[in-house]
Design an enzyme around this catalytic site. Structure first.
Site, PDB file in Angstrom:
ATOM      1  N   CYS A 264       6.853 -10.089   2.398  1.00 57.65           N
ATOM      2  CA  CYS A 264       7.118  -8.702   1.993  1.00 57.65           C
ATOM      3  C   CYS A 264       8.603  -8.342   2.046  1.00 57.65           C
ATOM      4  O   CYS A 264       9.171  -7.842   1.069  1.00 57.65           O
ATOM      5  CB  CYS A 264       6.286  -7.744   2.834  1.00 57.65           C
ATOM      6  N   HIS A 312       5.500  -3.918   7.396  1.00 58.88           N
ATOM      7  CA  HIS A 312       5.310  -4.232   5.977  1.00 58.88           C
ATOM      8  C   HIS A 312       6.219  -3.328   5.153  1.00 58.88           C
ATOM      9  O   HIS A 312       6.500  -2.187   5.526  1.00 58.88           O
ATOM     10  CB  HIS A 312       3.851  -4.024   5.553  1.00 58.88           C
ATOM     11  N   HIS A 324       4.817  -5.098  -4.124  1.00 60.44           N
ATOM     12  CA  HIS A 324       4.965  -5.718  -2.803  1.00 60.44           C
ATOM     13  C   HIS A 324       4.317  -7.097  -2.795  1.00 60.44           C
ATOM     14  O   HIS A 324       3.530  -7.439  -3.686  1.00 60.44           O
ATOM     15  CB  HIS A 324       4.355  -4.830  -1.705  1.00 60.44           C
TER      16      HIS A 324
END
Length: 348
Positions: A264, A312, A324
């Protein structure tokens, strides 16, 4: 299911959506301490499968957190290697300077010896610890100005050399600790991913296939959302958005920052790198890599940080969508910005 499960492509961010995701995360966390799926006390196969998949999702969340710790340790280790190399270079140059200064004082001693012996002040200059003699004011009185300056210079150079040696030793110790941390976090990620894979493999084939379809869709198999009318905050942000959208469909790989696979924070770092902007390596550090803005004011190129521990990150690309890298087995994709609890929005 938990945070990374696939949701409607055009869903909007709502309080209800965030609440559902939060509840799912809590369910998955509780599943970690629950009996295996096969041990469902009611003997209900569907309940057992639900518990197994919830645990898989929770393991992926934990693996991502461990991945960000791994990334942080890797980044710090890289910094330390550069710092140690620079310190060793400066220490070598300092040692050469001390050697030259001592050589010059040695030549002076030889000249004095030829003229009738070595004066005590010259012995001072050639001693290993001249500063002990320097502390006596009477010694300075017997030295000429040039000799005193040379001795002070030697003393300063030796102290600097000792400080650099001590700093090098400290950095080397920290570097070794960092290497151990990298190895520890790597094992943690691998262990959690292996456990998740075993749980998935234990599911019936039909259920496993359904899980794969629901949670690991390929970003290229669906039409990109309509992003017209969304203006990036800057030319750099526009370039980063173009890069991150070009990466849609690339596979997730933990610890990777492109150009063909990403985790990520590696994705957002790479995308902004293509725009000439240097971002930190981890999602936690990226949270502080710019100005915080309200979600209601998010613009394409902003970084959306998720979960309270900022484990994240995705890039907002407009119209309620982020791009993402979800987790192992998934591909870089579009998802609604409210796919999981939002910690903050950062504008680099």
């Amino acid at each position: 299911m938990v945070s990374h499960r696939r949701t409607s492509q055009h869903a909007q961010t709502t309080l209800a959506g965030v609440t559902v995701v939060s509840a799912a995360l809590a369910t998955a966390a509780a599943a970690l301490s629950a009996p295996p799926a096969a041990a469902d006390p009611a003997g209900n196969p569907s309940t057992g499968r639900a518990a197994a998949t919830a645990r898989v999702d929770s393991l992926y969340v934990q693996a991502e957190r461990a991945t960000e710790k791994y990334n942080a340790a890797q980044a710090r280790t890289k910094e330390l290697r550069h710092e140690v190399a620079a310190l060793q270079d400066r220490t070598a140059r300092a040692q050469e300077r001390v050697n030259r200064m001592r050589g010059h004082l040695g030549a002076l001693a030889a000249a004095q010896y030829r003229s009738g012996g070595i004066d005590p002040t010259v012995r001072l200059m050639l001693s290993e610890r001249p500063d002990t003699f320097l502390e006596k004011a009477s010694a300075l009185d017997r030295l000429g100005h040039r000799q005193a300056d040379e001795l002070h210079g030697l003393r300063t150079a030796q102290r600097r050399l000792e400080q650099q040696r001590a700093e090098t030793v400290r950095k080397l110790t920290e570097l070794e600790a960092g290497r151990k941390a990298v190895a520890r976090h790597k094992k943690d990620v691998q262990r959690k991913l292996a456990t998740a894979r075993r749980l998935l493999n234990a599911l019936p084939k039909r259920d496993r296939a359904a899980y794969e379809r629901a949670s690991r869709s390929d970003g290229h198999r669906e039409a990109a959302p309509d992003l017209r009318g969304a203006a990036p905050s800057s030319g750099r942000a526009a370039a980063a958005v173009a890069a991150v959208r070009a990466a849609v469909g690339s596979p997730y790989a933990w610890g990777s920052s492109g150009p063909t696979s990403f985790d990520c924070s590696g994705l957002t770092q790479w995308a902004y790198g293509r725009a000439g902007v240097s971002l930190p390596r981890t999602s936690q550090a990226q949270r502080g890599a710019g100005r915080q803005v309200p979600l209601s004011q998010a613009r394409p190129g902003d970084l959306v940080i998720y979960r309270s521990d900022a484990s994240h990150v995705g890039m907002y690309v407009g119209n309620g969508q982020v791009v993402h890298a979800p987790y192992p087995g998934a591909r870089v994709r579009y998802d609604p910005v409210g796919m999981m609890p939002i910690s903050s929005v950062t504008r680099p």
